[in-house]
Structures are given as structure tokens and as C-alpha cells.
Design a protein around this motif. Structure first.
Motif, PDB file in Angstrom:
ATOM      1  N   GLU A   1      -6.314   6.404  -1.985  1.00  0.00           N
ATOM      2  CA  GLU A   1      -6.987   4.679  -1.283  1.00  0.00           C
ATOM      3  C   GLU A   1      -5.869   3.804   0.615  1.00  0.00           C
ATOM      4  N   ARG A   2      -6.179   3.497   0.844  1.00  0.00           N
ATOM      5  CA  ARG A   2      -5.069   2.883   1.987  1.00  0.00           C
ATOM      6  C   ARG A   2      -5.042   1.763   1.923  1.00  0.00           C
ATOM      7  N   SER A   3      -3.571   1.319   1.893  1.00  0.00           N
ATOM      8  CA  SER A   3      -4.215   0.090   1.707  1.00  0.00           C
ATOM      9  C   SER A   3      -2.181  -0.464   2.701  1.00  0.00           C
TER      10      SER A   3
ATOM     11  N   ALA B   1       0.500   6.593   4.646  1.00  0.00           N
ATOM     12  CA  ALA B   1      -0.187   6.665   3.724  1.00  0.00           C
ATOM     13  C   ALA B   1      -0.289   5.158   3.512  1.00  0.00           C
ATOM     14  N   HIS B   2       0.741   5.235   3.823  1.00  0.00           N
ATOM     15  CA  HIS B   2       1.237   2.823   3.482  1.00  0.00           C
ATOM     16  C   HIS B   2       1.209   2.262   4.733  1.00  0.00           C
ATOM     17  N   THR B   3       1.464   1.230   4.692  1.00  0.00           N
ATOM     18  CA  THR B   3       1.040   0.905   5.884  1.00  0.00           C
ATOM     19  C   THR B   3       2.075  -0.485   5.460  1.00  0.00           C
TER      20      THR B   3
ATOM     21  N   GLN C   1      -2.769   0.149  -3.288  1.00  0.00           N
ATOM     22  CA  GLN C   1      -2.476   1.613  -2.298  1.00  0.00           C
ATOM     23  C   GLN C   1      -2.587   2.376  -4.736  1.00  0.00           C
TER      24      GLN C   1
END
Length: 580
Positions: free
Chosen positions: A519-521, A335-337, A515
Motif C-alpha cells: 500500500e502506497r502512502s 514506493a514511498h512519497t 506504508q
């Protein structure tokens, strides 16, 4: 080493200096000290001696730079021997693209297009695929200026494979050329780039050329596009073209922007490669290949009217023969970058970094604080010092993200940093022709905090610089987030961590501003390379990994641990590479 690359380098090599002396190639801007002169052919400052003087150490050639390559050429050295270190393991979703690239090279394709999403680790895929390519010993990487340090670090992290790597930004590519008529070194950089693009001859052949963020080549008339063309086209005397790898999360927005992959389209369609074409000629050629090129009422290509074009792109470019693509959902991205974004301080700023904290604050017109006695407090002050020194480069990174279509949140720690970053970011946006709408959200302006937050969520402000890390929502699509019953914009968010934050919980709180609620941030950790800040960031990431492991997120914990390991290995590599 490939025969052609060896021949090309040997033709450029200068006999090594006598009496145990060697040539040190310096970065541009090196001071005019005794022993420093300009090399006429490469237009770079050099120093000849047994070792580099202390005053010039900060200007030594960086790993995997053009200066590093030229230094070895002038000293008569060939590429290093094959590396023996064990390569770090790839993620599961990265293995298949690497296999496809090595298979494509073996089958004789002219190149490959890697169109994986942001955060999938394209840099790792590109490096590992290139490491496995036989008869490839010299590799050129073309990427944006602010991403160069990250590329160099990644190459060091994966070992380099004993290959010669050169990482450059497109504005410097002209330095790789000679010209049959013009002396490029006597021209201004802009003029030299134009002449090199028109008729330059590559000085050193590369076996592979990688263009990161390859959408920078969509305009065929741009100087950077023409320079890359000259590097990848077959050379004189039958010299074969380098294998050309292109990578982008958004390679093109319409078929007419596929000119820079026309060689791949031609190979997949089993037709003769057309060579360099204008945009209009390329559109006609695409129609010959069967593209519909239907346009909407505005005259632009419309995907909903050209379903056949989508199938053509899929079958020609993304069947696995010459390219591959995937969505984030298909490859199971977390989910997180998170990405590391190192910046290189100038020699002057690095000198400032080493001075006393009180002197630094006085130099910047800030209140002079008492020098803290505790080691922890002293380290935190050094962190703030590095943060202020790198603020101009952070501002450029933020402006670049806005230009790429993001709204950006910049968590900082100190009020001084917040105000400095806001001012510099506004200037960077304005310089790019973008609205210079930046808000500062801090605990010092509680009365206006919500209004400023809503301005960002409504899209009135494009950047929010904050030191409030809790109780504030800045994610895309927040219900009612823009005030007066209006939802926040759906514009993708990016979070740029401008200060290194202590502890896993604090960093997760900072990331969590954008994030949230599914919602992906994108999160970038920006740090001043080779400073105390880098050590603190590595420590903080390890703490964050521990925090995530405790809440039963082993995959995310491993991602964070890998980033910390990458920082550590980079620092060790830099220390080993220090001139003796």
C-alpha cells in the motif's frame, strides 16, 4: 527583465527615502512601535530607518512574499540580477514535463496544465520550467496557505533564477488590485476581494502566473476564480496576458469542471477562446467541441458512458501541446512519497520557543520537569516545545488532508503532544464541517489500543494520533484489520509526522504504520521553520538515508538525502536574507 514588467513596476515605485534610510515592509500584526506606520496604498505596516529594530525582526518581510515585493517597490529597487548558483538536478521523470512546458511557452500557447500525481515533484517541475522561460521576470504563485512556506523554500533551493517570485494564498489576491471606484483598503478583506473580483485593475503585471492545486478554480463563480481571471486576462493598453500555468494531481472530476482551462481547450481545438463562462455556458461550449457529456442515472457525468470525452481530454489537453499527465506507475515513482511541510510560527510563539523550558511547561499548565543537564536531552525538550507550539497548524494540515479524502495517522512522541494534537485536530475537523472522530493510540491505553486501532481501520475514526511506532498496522485494505473478519477501508492513507523522531529506524517505523503490504502512502514531515526542530529533522533525514542505503535502497536513500539538503539550503538562505 521584460519590458512590460519593468514598466509596470516602475509605475508603482516610490522614490527611495533620503539620508540613507530605507523602508522595511512588515508582516501584518506587527506591533505599533515608534516609526511603524501603515502604507495607505498597500495596507501593510512599514518602518522607515537605517536598519530594522530588534523588536521588529520577527516581522520582517519573508523571502518571495508580497511584503518582500512591496518593500523593493517602495525602496525603488528592481528585481535581483540573474542567479549564478548551479541548479539542483531534476529526477528523470521530471525532465520531460519541464521540456514540454518550455516548448509550449516558446510556441505561444496561453499556458499549460501539469497533471502529474502526488509526490511526483510538481513544484520542482514548475519552478525549473519557469526559470528557463525567456522574457519572464516576475512570477506569481497562488497556493494554499499552509503550503506557502514549502513553495518559498523550494524557490530558494532551486535558486530563483534572478526572477521576482511572489507566493500568495488566494484569500490575499485582492491586495494586488486597485479599483477605479472603490478604495479597497477602506473595505473589509472580504468586501475588498469581491470588489477586486468585479472590477479590479492589477497593480503590478506578472509575466507568469502559477496556480498550484488548480482544482481550487473549478467553480467559476468563486471569488478566488474571478480574481485569478482578472490577473491572467489581457490588461489595458494592449498589455499581454501572463503565461498561465496550472498544476494539480486531480485537476477535475468531470468535463464541466474544465472551465478554468477553457483557454487551453480552445487553443488545442484551434477555436476562439470563449472568455469567462458560467457552468451551463461552458457545458454547451464543450458540446460544440464534440464532447458527449453523457450522464448516469443520477444526472452526473459518467465516464463509463462517455468514452469519447476521455479521448477528447487526452487529445486536447494531454497531447503535450498545452498539458501533460502520467500515472505513478508510468513514471516509476518510488514506493514511498515524502514531503516536507514547514510551518511558520507567530512572532509570539517564536519568542516562547526561546524561553526556558520550565517556563514554557508552566505556561501550558503542564507538570514542571527538572531542566535536563545533558545536551541531547535539552535538545529533545526543545523539539517537544516546538511540536506543541506548532500543534494548531499541524491540526489544520491534518484536517485539510481528511477533507481531501485521506484517513490520517499522526505519529507523535510525547503523551502531552498526542492529547494536544487529538484535541486540536477534532476542533479543526468540526470547523470544516467534517466528523470530528479522532482516536489516541498510546502505550498508556493498552487495554483499548486494539479497539481504537480497529475503529480507525473501519473508518469510524478518520484520524489516529499515535505514539506507538511498532506492532501496529494502520494501512489501507488490511485483511481483517477492522475486526470481526472485516478488512480495513481502502481509503488512501496519509502519515503526518508531527514530532521529529531521532534515528533512521524510528522514522521508518513511524512511516511504516501506513506504508505496508504494497500500500502506497503519503508522508508529510511537519516542522517549525527556523527552529532547532528544523536542524533535528535534517539530521534525522540524513540518518534515515543511511539506514536505507545499508539495506540496498539507493534511490530512496537519495530521496531522503535531497530532503535533508533542501532543509539545509533553506536555512542558509534565510540566514543570508536577515535584515542588516
Amino acid at each position: 527583465m521584460s519590458t512590460q514588467a519593468a514598466q509596470g513596476i516602475s509605475e508603482s515605485i516610490t522614490p527611495p527615502p533620503d539620508q540613507g534610510k530605507r523602508v522595511f515592509v512588515l508582516s501584518q500584526g506587527a506591533p505599533s512601535l515608534p516609526g511603524v506606520r501603515w502604507d495607505a496604498r498597500w495596507r501593510l505596516p512599514v518602518y522607515r530607518g537605517r536598519r530594522l529594530p530588534h523588536a521588529l525582526l520577527g516581522h520582517a518581510a519573508r523571502l518571495h512574499s508580497l511584503e518582500w515585493l512591496v518593500q523593493d517597490i517602495l525602496n525603488g529597487r528592481m528585481p535581483p540580477p540573474p542567479a549564478t548558483r548551479e541548479r539542483p538536478a531534476l529526477r528523470t521523470h521530471q525532465v520531460h514535463p519541464v521540456q514540454l512546458m518550455t516548448k509550449a511557452h516558446a510556441s505561444g500557447t496561453p499556458g499549460f496544465l501539469l497533471a502529474y500525481p502526488t509526490g511526483s515533484g510538481k513544484t520542482a517541475m514548475l519552478i525549473c520550467a519557469t526559470l528557463d522561460l525567456p522574457k519572464v521576470s516576475t512570477v506569481l504563485v497562488v497556493t494554499k496557505l499552509d503550503v506557502i512556506p514549502a513553495w518559498r523554500n523550494a524557490i530558494s533551493y532551486f535558486g530563483g533564477g534572478g526572477k521576482r517570485w511572489v507566493v500568495m494564498n488566494p484569500e490575499q489576491l485582492w491586495r494586488l488590485f486597485d479599483h477605479p471606484i472603490w478604495h479597497l483598503n477602506s473595505l473589509s478583506p472580504d468586501q475588498a476581494a469581491v470588489r477586486a473580483a468585479e472590477g479590479g485593475v492589477p497593480r503590478v503585471p506578472f509575466d507568469a502566473v502559477i496556480v498550484d492545486e488548480s482544482h481550487m478554480l473549478v467553480s467559476p463563480d468563486a471569488v478566488r476564480s474571478r480574481l485569478v481571471d482578472r490577473l491572467v486576462l489581457p490588461g489595458r493598453e494592449g498589455r499581454r496576458a501572463p503565461w498561465f500555468i496550472r498544476a494539480s494531481a486531480s485537476p477535475f472530476s468531470s468535463p464541466e469542471e474544465t472551465g478554468y482551462v477553457s483557454d487551453l481547450l480552445a487553443y488545442a481545438a484551434d477555436v476562439k477562446a470563449p472568455g469567462r463562462m458560467s457552468t451551463a455556458e461552458h457545458k454547451d461550449w464543450l458540446r460544440e467541441l464534440g464532447f458527449e457529456m453523457n450522464t448516469g442515472h443520477d444526472g452526473r457525468w459518467a465516464h463509463h458512458l462517455s468514452s469519447g470525452d476521455l479521448k477528447h481530454v487526452e487529445s486536447l489537453l494531454f497531447s503535450g501541446t498545452v498539458g501533460v499527465t502520467a500515472t505513478a506507475q508510468e513514471i516509476g515513482l518510488p514506493a514511498h512519497t515524502r514531503q516536507l511541510r514547514p510551518v511558520e510560527l507567530s512572532v509570539e510563539d517564536r519568542d516562547l520557543y526561546e524561553t526556558a523550558w520550565a517556563q514554557f511547561r508552566d505556561l501550558h499548565g503542564l507538570d514542571v520537569a527538572d531542566v535536563p543537564e545533558k545536551d541531547t536531552s535539552g535538545a529533545l525538550r526543545r523539539v517537544q516545545k516546538a511540536s506543541l507550539l506548532k500543534a494548531p497548524k499541524v491540526a489544520e494540515i491534518v484536517a485539510g488532508l481528511v477533507e481531501d479524502g485521506y484517513q490520517v495517522v499522526v505519529p507523535a512522541w510525547y503523551l502531552d503532544n498526542v492529547s494536544t494534537l487529538a484535541r486540536l485536530t477534532a476542533a479543526a475537523l468540526k470547523a470544516r464541517g467534517l466528523p470530528d472522530r479522532v482516536v489516541e493510540i498510546t502505550g498508556a491505553s493498552r487495554g483499548l489500543r486494539e479497539l481504537k486501532r480497529q475503529a480507525f481501520q473501519a473508518g469510524v475514526a478518520l484520524v489516529a494520533v499515535v505514539n506507538s511506532l511498532e506492532g501496529i498496522n494502520l494501512h489501507a485494505g488490511e485483511r481483517g484489520g477492522a475486526g470481526k473478519g472485516k478488512d480495513a477501508t481502502k481509503t488512501p492513507r496519509a502519515c503526518v509526522i508531527a514530532d521529529v523522531l531521532t534515528g533512521g529506524k524510528r522514522s521508518l517505523q513511524a512511516e511504516g504504520r501506513t506504508q505496508r503490504d504494497g500500500e502506497r502512502s503519503l508522508t508529510l514531515y511537519v516542522y517549525a521553520e527556523g527552529t532547532t526542530e528544523q536542524q533535528w529533522l535534517s539530521r534525522m533525514l540524513r540518518a534515515t538515508a543511511g539506514t536505507q542505503a545499508l539495506v540496498q535502497s539507493p534511490a530512496e536513500a537519495q530521496d531522503l538525502q535531497d530532503l535533508a539538503d533542501q532543509l539545509s539550503s533553506q536555512q542558509e538562505e534565510e540566514e543570508e536574507a536577515e535584515p542588516q
